[in-house]
Design a protein around this motif. Sequence first.
Motif, mmCIF file in Angstrom:
data_model
loop_
_atom_site.group_PDB
_atom_site.id
_atom_site.type_symbol
_atom_site.label_atom_id
_atom_site.label_comp_id
_atom_site.label_asym_id
_atom_site.label_seq_id
_atom_site.Cartn_x
_atom_site.Cartn_y
_atom_site.Cartn_z
ATOM 1 N N GLY A 221 -4.466 6.034 -1.525
ATOM 2 C CA GLY A 221 -4.146 7.143 -2.417
ATOM 3 C C GLY A 221 -4.852 7.097 -3.752
ATOM 4 N N ARG A 222 -5.506 6.009 -4.060
ATOM 5 C CA ARG A 222 -6.127 5.881 -5.386
ATOM 6 C C ARG A 222 -7.252 6.896 -5.586
ATOM 7 N N GLU A 223 -8.171 6.990 -4.626
ATOM 8 C CA GLU A 223 -9.346 7.853 -4.806
ATOM 9 C C GLU A 223 -8.978 9.327 -4.993
ATOM 10 N N ILE B 11 -0.924 1.724 -12.585
ATOM 11 C CA ILE B 11 -0.770 1.624 -11.135
ATOM 12 C C ILE B 11 -1.915 0.820 -10.524
ATOM 13 N N GLU B 12 -3.121 1.067 -10.985
ATOM 14 C CA GLU B 12 -4.284 0.341 -10.457
ATOM 15 C C GLU B 12 -4.148 -1.164 -10.690
ATOM 16 N N ARG B 13 -3.504 -1.525 -11.790
ATOM 17 C CA ARG B 13 -3.328 -2.951 -12.112
ATOM 18 C C ARG B 13 -2.465 -3.656 -11.070
ATOM 19 N N ILE B 14 -1.542 -2.926 -10.453
ATOM 20 C CA ILE B 14 -0.662 -3.541 -9.456
ATOM 21 C C ILE B 14 -0.999 -3.070 -8.034
ATOM 22 N N ASP B 15 -2.152 -2.434 -7.875
ATOM 23 C CA ASP B 15 -2.621 -2.026 -6.542
ATOM 24 C C ASP B 15 -3.404 -3.200 -5.952
ATOM 25 N N PHE B 16 -2.692 -4.146 -5.401
ATOM 26 C CA PHE B 16 -3.288 -5.429 -5.025
ATOM 27 C C PHE B 16 -4.235 -5.338 -3.832
ATOM 28 N N PHE B 17 -4.038 -4.341 -2.966
ATOM 29 C CA PHE B 17 -4.812 -4.303 -1.732
ATOM 30 C C PHE B 17 -5.609 -3.016 -1.552
ATOM 31 N N ASP C 118 0.829 -1.207 0.000
ATOM 32 C CA ASP C 118 0.000 0.000 0.000
ATOM 33 C C ASP C 118 0.865 1.259 0.000
ATOM 34 N N ALA C 119 1.954 1.233 0.770
ATOM 35 C CA ALA C 119 2.832 2.406 0.828
ATOM 36 C C ALA C 119 3.470 2.682 -0.531
ATOM 37 N N ALA C 120 3.873 1.608 -1.216
ATOM 38 C CA ALA C 120 4.479 1.775 -2.538
ATOM 39 C C ALA C 120 3.479 2.363 -3.524
ATOM 40 N N ARG C 121 2.251 1.865 -3.485
ATOM 41 C CA ARG C 121 1.236 2.374 -4.419
ATOM 42 C C ARG C 121 0.826 3.797 -4.042
ATOM 43 N N ASP D 134 3.107 6.092 -5.671
ATOM 44 C CA ASP D 134 2.793 6.235 -7.097
ATOM 45 C C ASP D 134 1.599 7.162 -7.311
ATOM 46 N N TYR D 135 0.557 6.957 -6.504
ATOM 47 C CA TYR D 135 -0.634 7.804 -6.630
ATOM 48 C C TYR D 135 -0.315 9.257 -6.295
ATOM 49 N N ALA D 136 0.569 9.467 -5.324
ATOM 50 C CA ALA D 136 0.931 10.830 -4.933
ATOM 51 C C ALA D 136 1.605 11.565 -6.088
ATOM 52 N N VAL D 137 2.392 10.847 -6.893
ATOM 53 C CA VAL D 137 3.035 11.459 -8.061
ATOM 54 C C VAL D 137 1.976 11.892 -9.071
ATOM 55 N N ILE D 138 0.987 11.024 -9.295
ATOM 56 C CA ILE D 138 -0.107 11.372 -10.207
ATOM 57 C C ILE D 138 -0.842 12.616 -9.708
ATOM 58 N N ALA D 139 -1.172 12.636 -8.414
ATOM 59 C CA ALA D 139 -1.902 13.769 -7.838
ATOM 60 C C ALA D 139 -1.097 15.060 -7.958
ATOM 61 N N LYS D 140 0.201 14.974 -7.723
ATOM 62 C CA LYS D 140 1.050 16.165 -7.818
ATOM 63 C C LYS D 140 1.065 16.707 -9.240
#
Length: 215
Positions: free
Chosen positions: A153-155, A143-149, A96-99, A102-108
């Motif tokens: 940060g996705r929403e 990123i969503e494809r490898i967001d296993f749990f 979750d921390a790794a994803r 990744d999501y934080a980069v998209i948001a930025k």
Amino acid sequence: MNMNEASPQQEQRWLLLIHQLPAKPAYFRVKIWRRLQGLGAIAVKSTVYALPANSETQEDFEWLLKEIIEGGGEAMVCEARLIDGLSDAQVRALFDAARDEDYAVIAKECRVLAAMLETDSSPEKQIEVRVQLGRLRKRLTDIERIDFFGADGREPAEGLLRGLELRATKEQAMIGPSPHSILLSLGWRAQRRTSKGGSGLRAKMFMSIVLLVLG
């Protein structure tokens, strides 16, 4: 995606890739590291990477194992359950921390694009922003494809990107097609008419004028 999320009563199974890479060439080590990042694997030790166990992740690791061996390295894949040391919850938290990073980069990047539109809403800038939004949408899908749990940060990232996409669509509808796109469209239509029996010389002259204007 939460395909691999385990309930408290369900024992989580993990796939571990244990590998050793040759010291040279350096690009091979970078290549394997990028492959692991693309699969969404996380390091539980320096040379041990984990993925939640299922048929897809097993195939991913098997292909990577083959690539490592062909490159002169050593590797093995095993299925395991955690008994002591790291718990399943702790490993899931690492994913979750790794994803979330990744999501934080998209948001930025979404916030940067929004700021760009605030300062410059010209048609040229909007075209540039739409191109960047397409790139971000593809990246978010990866990123969503490898967001296993289901990282938190996705929403926020999805919301920011969706809002920008809607804004870009509305502004494009208000502006309409650019003069350049209209001219180019007319030029291609003239060429298509030529292929159906129209005046070839006239169409070529018109297309030359269009390209001269656009250039």
